[in-house]
Motif scaffolding. Structure first.
Motif, mmCIF file in Angstrom:
data_model
loop_
_atom_site.group_PDB
_atom_site.id
_atom_site.type_symbol
_atom_site.label_atom_id
_atom_site.label_comp_id
_atom_site.label_asym_id
_atom_site.label_seq_id
_atom_site.Cartn_x
_atom_site.Cartn_y
_atom_site.Cartn_z
ATOM 1 N N ALA A 28 1.051 -1.486 -0.110
ATOM 2 C CA ALA A 28 -0.139 -0.376 0.038
ATOM 3 C C ALA A 28 0.862 1.359 -0.137
ATOM 4 O O ALA A 28 0.260 2.415 -0.375
ATOM 5 C CB ALA A 28 -1.177 0.353 1.335
ATOM 6 N N LYS A 29 1.842 1.106 0.527
ATOM 7 C CA LYS A 29 2.573 2.463 0.696
ATOM 8 C C LYS A 29 3.538 2.786 -0.772
ATOM 9 O O LYS A 29 3.915 3.715 -0.730
ATOM 10 C CB LYS A 29 4.105 2.561 1.991
ATOM 11 C CG LYS A 29 2.804 2.355 3.636
ATOM 12 C CD LYS A 29 4.383 1.941 4.598
ATOM 13 C CE LYS A 29 4.244 1.979 5.841
ATOM 14 N NZ LYS A 29 5.045 1.575 7.257
ATOM 15 N N ASN B 226 2.507 1.931 -3.394
ATOM 16 C CA ASN B 226 0.833 2.844 -4.249
ATOM 17 C C ASN B 226 0.855 3.627 -4.263
ATOM 18 O O ASN B 226 1.330 4.588 -4.762
ATOM 19 C CB ASN B 226 -0.269 1.427 -4.311
ATOM 20 C CG ASN B 226 -0.033 0.104 -4.801
ATOM 21 O OD1 ASN B 226 0.932 -0.294 -5.387
ATOM 22 N ND2 ASN B 226 -1.010 -0.323 -4.228
ATOM 23 N N SER B 227 0.724 4.755 -3.515
ATOM 24 C CA SER B 227 0.666 5.600 -2.078
ATOM 25 C C SER B 227 1.544 6.535 -3.144
ATOM 26 O O SER B 227 1.469 7.286 -3.183
ATOM 27 C CB SER B 227 0.816 5.542 -1.069
ATOM 28 O OG SER B 227 0.722 7.333 -0.715
ATOM 29 N N SER B 228 3.080 6.108 -2.705
ATOM 30 C CA SER B 228 4.293 6.457 -3.542
ATOM 31 C C SER B 228 4.214 6.882 -5.279
ATOM 32 O O SER B 228 4.457 7.918 -5.818
ATOM 33 C CB SER B 228 5.461 6.134 -2.507
ATOM 34 O OG SER B 228 5.289 4.857 -4.205
ATOM 35 N N ALA C 253 1.605 6.647 -7.061
ATOM 36 C CA ALA C 253 0.519 7.542 -7.081
ATOM 37 C C ALA C 253 1.154 9.196 -7.131
ATOM 38 O O ALA C 253 1.139 10.255 -6.968
ATOM 39 C CB ALA C 253 -0.543 7.466 -6.095
#
Length: 396
Positions: A161-162, A164-166, A168
């Protein structure tokens, strides 16, 4: 008793008077007989012509761009570059750079996003390794049942998840850097520029306005009753536009591309939209058609067949007056299909070669004898010309 002298003298006087009267009467010139005046009404006529006709519908409108775009800033910053083409009236191509916003802060944000993503990827790789080690250790334990936590699956999901967030955040940083460069969305004419070099813009600030140059549109109001003269309500009909450019009359070709589909609540008109390709002649040799030009339009309509054009005032109660072969007044019933200005279009009731009476008569009666001016002039050739005044006025 009267004397002989008294009797003779009156008789002589009376005789002399009678002789003088007859003498004077004989010397008097007898009155001349007046020539008989022809009172047959004079009329003027027009020969009926029957010819094929194609209907057209006239309209008007103002030339406008097919696309109009307000350019707005999507990021905050100082304007550090302005293109020479980015001026009112300038022509630009799709993708041309019009202006640039200071990208320093956004370049830094992009570096941060790239670093965050690299860190997230490294952590994910490390967590995957920890998971494999835990799984291998549990395989050596035969009596135990491993849980997801003991296999580090929640930790792995968290690191994914981290990452994917980075990713984005990195895309957002790249997009912000791209947004510092303001480009033309299509081939366009610059209508307005609202910024200057060194000015500060914030998100949503208006930078300028551009008009597309590929196609121009003209909204043409059409009365509802005129639609019946257009094929398929005017769809794809050819249009001839007329206007002025540089003080000279110009003609442009256009085509109806659509109807707006509603009747205007104020004018009660239906609007058809005509389109002109390359109005400024940038890619062709066509005459320049500037936005804002007022033009008149002639829209191609249906084929009317064999018809006759007659002045509107000559038709009363769907009848016209004609002069027959015996120069007598006759009325003909006619079928009017359309009125165009001061003329009407007639399909039935008249034959080619008929003499249509175009002058007015004070007291017209069907069957009355009429005459043409040239016939009267021939009749009067052998006699002294007499001035004749005929009162004629056209009936509206």
């Amino acid at each position: 008793m009267a004397t002989k002298k008294q009797i003779i003298l009156p008789v002589v006087v009376i005789a002399i008077g009678v002789a003088g009267f007859f003498g004077m009467a004989a010397l008097k010139k007898p009155p001349e007989e007046k020539a008989e005046i022809d009172t047959t009404p004079l009329v003027s006529v027009q020969t009926v012509e029957i010819k094929p006709m194609d209907f057209s519908v006239n309209s008007y409108g103002v030339v406008a761009a097919k696309y109009e775009t307000e350019l707005v800033s999507q990021v905050n910053g100082e304007i550090v570059f302005l293109s020479e083409k980015f001026v009112r009236g300038g022509f630009v191509k799709k993708g041309d750079v019009l202006a640039k916003i200071d990208p320093s802060d956004y370049d830094a944000a992009l570096i941060d996003a790239q670093a965050s993503m690299a860190s997230a990827r490294a952590t994910l790789v490390q967590e995957k390794a920890f998971g494999k080690v835990a799984e291998a250790e549990w395989k050596r334990i035969k009596d135990g049942v491993p849980t997801e936590l003991s296999l580090r699956k929640p930790q792995l999901a968290q690191e994914i998840a981290k990452l994917n967030s980075s990713e984005a955040g990195l895309k957002r940083a790249k997009r912000n850097v791209e947004r510092t460069v303001i480009k033309a969305p299509y081939d366009a004419l610059i209508e307005a520029r609202n910024i200057g070099l060194g000015s500060y813009v914030s998100m949503g600030s208006k930078v300028g306005k551009v008009l597309s140059t590929d196609d121009a549109e003209i909204r043409l109001p059409i009365a509802d009753k005129e639609l019946q003269f257009l094929h398929d309500k005017g769809k794809y009909a050819e249009v001839l536009l007329k206007g002025q450019f540089a003080g000279k009359p110009q003609v442009w070709k256009a085509k109806i591309v659509r109807s707006e589909g509603v009747i205007d609540s104020r004018s009660r008109m239906t609007y058809l939209v005509a389109e002109v390709s390359d109005p400024y002649g940038l890619n062709s040799d066509t005459n320049e058609l500037r936005y804002g030009t007022y033009v008149t339009a002639s829209i191609e309509g249906l084929h009317a067949g064999q018809v006759t054009e007659v002045a509107r005032h000559l038709v009363i109660n769907n009848q016209v007056a004609v002069l027959d072969d015996d120069n007598k007044l006759r009325y003909k019933d006619v079928n009017i299909v359309r009125q165009i200005g001061s003329k009407v279009i007639i399909t039935d009731g008249l034959d080619a070669g008929m003499n249509l009476i175009t002058s007015a008569l004070d007291y017209p009666i069907e069957g009355m004898q009429l005459a043409l001016p040239k016939e009267k002039s021939l009749d009067n050739d052998d006699s002294d010309p007499q001035p004749t005044q005929i009162a004629m006025g056209e009936k509206e």
